[in-house]
Write an enzyme that holds these catalytic residues in place. Structure first.
Site, short mmCIF file in Angstrom:
data_model
loop_
_atom_site.label_atom_id
_atom_site.label_comp_id
_atom_site.label_asym_id
_atom_site.label_seq_id
_atom_site.Cartn_x
_atom_site.Cartn_y
_atom_site.Cartn_z
N GLU A 123 27.98 -8.16 1.27
CA GLU A 123 26.96 -8.91 0.55
C GLU A 123 26.82 -8.56 -0.91
O GLU A 123 26.95 -9.65 -1.81
CB GLU A 123 25.55 -8.64 1.01
CG GLU A 123 24.53 -9.37 0.25
CD GLU A 123 23.15 -9.63 1.19
OE1 GLU A 123 23.18 -9.68 2.36
OE2 GLU A 123 22.12 -9.59 0.67
N ASP A 183 24.12 -1.95 2.94
CA ASP A 183 22.69 -1.98 2.67
C ASP A 183 22.01 -1.10 1.60
O ASP A 183 21.10 -1.42 1.05
CB ASP A 183 22.30 -1.14 4.35
CG ASP A 183 22.90 -1.95 5.36
OD1 ASP A 183 22.35 -3.03 5.70
OD2 ASP A 183 24.02 -1.33 5.97
O1 TRH Z 1 30.42 -2.06 2.37
P1 TRH Z 1 30.00 -3.52 2.73
O2 TRH Z 1 30.86 -4.04 3.87
O3 TRH Z 1 28.60 -3.53 3.38
C1 TRH Z 1 27.71 -4.15 4.22
C2 TRH Z 1 27.42 -3.52 5.26
O4 TRH Z 1 28.54 -3.58 6.52
C3 TRH Z 1 26.20 -4.17 5.98
O5 TRH Z 1 25.91 -3.59 7.26
C4 TRH Z 1 26.38 -5.42 6.07
O6 TRH Z 1 25.11 -5.83 6.68
C5 TRH Z 1 26.68 -6.17 4.66
O7 TRH Z 1 27.77 -5.71 4.36
C6 TRH Z 1 26.49 -7.56 4.55
O8 TRH Z 1 29.88 -4.40 1.45
P2 TRH Z 1 29.09 -4.87 0.31
O9 TRH Z 1 27.76 -5.51 0.97
O10 TRH Z 1 29.87 -5.46 -0.64
O11 TRH Z 1 28.63 -3.37 -0.05
C7 TRH Z 1 29.37 -2.56 -0.81
C8 TRH Z 1 28.83 -1.74 -2.02
O12 TRH Z 1 29.49 -0.70 -2.35
C9 TRH Z 1 28.22 -2.49 -3.14
O13 TRH Z 1 27.13 -2.10 -3.55
C10 TRH Z 1 29.45 -2.15 -4.11
C11 TRH Z 1 29.65 -0.68 -3.95
N1 TRH Z 1 30.85 -0.14 -4.24
C12 TRH Z 1 30.90 0.82 -5.40
O14 TRH Z 1 29.89 1.00 -5.79
N2 TRH Z 1 32.22 1.41 -5.70
C13 TRH Z 1 33.07 0.93 -5.24
O15 TRH Z 1 34.18 1.54 -5.42
C14 TRH Z 1 33.38 -0.03 -4.22
C15 TRH Z 1 34.41 -0.33 -3.49
C16 TRH Z 1 32.10 -0.66 -3.81
#
Ligand code: TRH
Length: 366
Positions: free
Chosen positions: A259, A15
């Site tokens: 996402e 999010d």
């Molecule tokens: O963390 P996610 O599973 O997030 C979400 C939430 O669960 C949300 O509620 C749901 O609706 C959505 O998924 C579909 O996965 P996502 O979307 O990939 O988000 C992870 C974020 O973290 C992304 O912006 C990348 C960031 N990130 C970093 O900045 N550094 C890191 O080392 C890692 C592993 C990720």
């Protein structure tokens, strides 16, 4: 333009991951004055270390960051209000929107889906009490949707890193992943707890090619940070977003989820495996297959995505993984992944489309 972006953290990082990127891009590329409301600053601080979770109001990276408490601070709305993922701005704030002589343009930024219906719902208005209108803005993979988040210089930066092996090695060293020797394959793993990650590690360990598997904190905690067969498992720190992008660009294969990391892996132009966020009544299964119908990968790489998401037994995932890692299949996949990224990159990006859309709505209502 002054914009209020509302972000409620449901769980994990997606999010705020999406909202932060959008906020930054509107600020940097459109010169919008952005106020970002977030209900959990500790999660923001994880992604953006300059944010102090104890400060209710602050500036970071050119954005105004406000702790969205209940009751919410009594601030006046700007020209545009974006609520992420139907998170409902506070009732008192909506009342202040209504009270404006010229109410702000109100957007609900929806979740990403590759399903066909998205095109017909994108940009539709929904009448709200008191004469307000809220517009649905759907991200997507086709020109008739709201597009995907992609900063102006992103693909050029990616190309520069991918073309420079010394730069890549220096970057990996800096984030605490020394090595990948030129002959080592780099795989990144970001998934939910039910992915068959043990099978992934087993297949890589038994494979012919030396492989480094880079894993962020908290993911597959049962995989030891150790060398086994041809596999070296390395734990990495949680990276700031720009470095996470660079890691995806540096890798040969990225396992991503949710996402935002899913979108970023497509911009890496490298093969990816998606762990989709599970939804009630298995709605995510249709979403996964809608994306697969668009994603141009070899058949085994398609089947692999279903297996990673639990559609078949973990053993089947292992067989498919061994198949896709065969050099002739992997080369095809790699080429297709790059073409897919190029094709998506030829479309307008989400922040540009959203800003243009808001400006048009504002002009039409003047
Ligand atoms: O963390 P996610 O599973 O997030 C979400 C939430 O669960 C949300 O509620 C749901 O609706 C959505 O998924 C579909 O996965 P996502 O979307 O990939 O988000 C992870 C974020 O973290 C992304 O912006 C990348 C960031 N990130 C970093 O900045 N550094 C890191 O080392 C890692 C592993 C990720």
């Amino acid at each position: 333009m002054r914009v209020d972006i509302f972000c409620r953290i449901v769980d994990n990082y997606g999010d705020i991951g999406v909202c932060w990127r959008l906020a930054r891009q509107l600020h940097l590329e459109r010169r919008w004055q952005v106020r970002l409301w977030v209900d959990d600053l500790a999660v923001v601080a994880r992604l953006v270390p300059s944010v102090d979770p104890r400060r209710a109001a602050q500036h970071a990276d050119g954005l105004e960051v406000v702790h969205w408490t209940r009751p919410a601070p009594p601030l006046m709305p700007g020209d545009v209000v974006i609520e992420a993922f139907a998170c409902d701005p506070p009732a008192e704030f909506v009342q202040r929107m209504r009270d404006q002589v010229r109410p702000p343009v109100w957007i609900n930024l929806e979740y990403l889906s590759a399903e066909d219906w998205v095109e017909s719902c994108h940009a539709l208005p929904s009448p709200q009490p008191g004469g307000l209108r809220k517009y649905f803005f759907f991200p997507g993979f086709t020109p008739a949707t709201g597009g995907l988040l992609r900063e102006g210089g992103l693909l050029a930066e990616r190309d520069a890193l991918q073309a420079d092996s010394r730069e890549r090695a220096a970057f990996l060293q800096r984030i605490g992943l020394p090595g990948p020797h030129p002959e080592e394959r780099l795989v990144t793993l970001f998934c939910y707890p039910d992915a068959p990650a043990t099978t992934l590690a087993d297949v890589l360990a038994a494979g012919n090619e030396p492989t480094v598997l880079a894993i962020p904190p908290g993911v597959a905690p049962y995989l030891p940070d150790a060398v086994r067969g041809n596999l070296r498992v390395m734990r990495m720190p949680f990276l700031p977003q720009p470095d996470y992008d660079r890691l995806l660009w540096s890798a040969d294969l990225n396992f991503v989820r949710g996402e935002d990391s899913f979108v970023r892996a497509q911009w890496a132009g490298r093969p990816l495996v998606w762990h989709i966020y599970p939804q009630a009544e298995a709605a995510h299964v249709d979403k996964l297959h809608a994306w697969l119908r668009r994603y141009p990968a070899p058949a085994a790489a398609h089947a692999l995505q279903g297996a990673w998401n639990g559609e078949t037994a973990a053993a089947r995932f292992g067989d498919l993984l061994a198949q896709v890692l065969a050099p002739e299949v992997f080369q095809l996949w790699r080429r297709a992944a790059r073409q897919w990224s190029d094709a998506l990159g030829a479309q307008a990006d989400l922040a540009t489309k959203l800003a243009d859309f808001c400006q048009k709505v504002q002009e039409n209502s003047a």
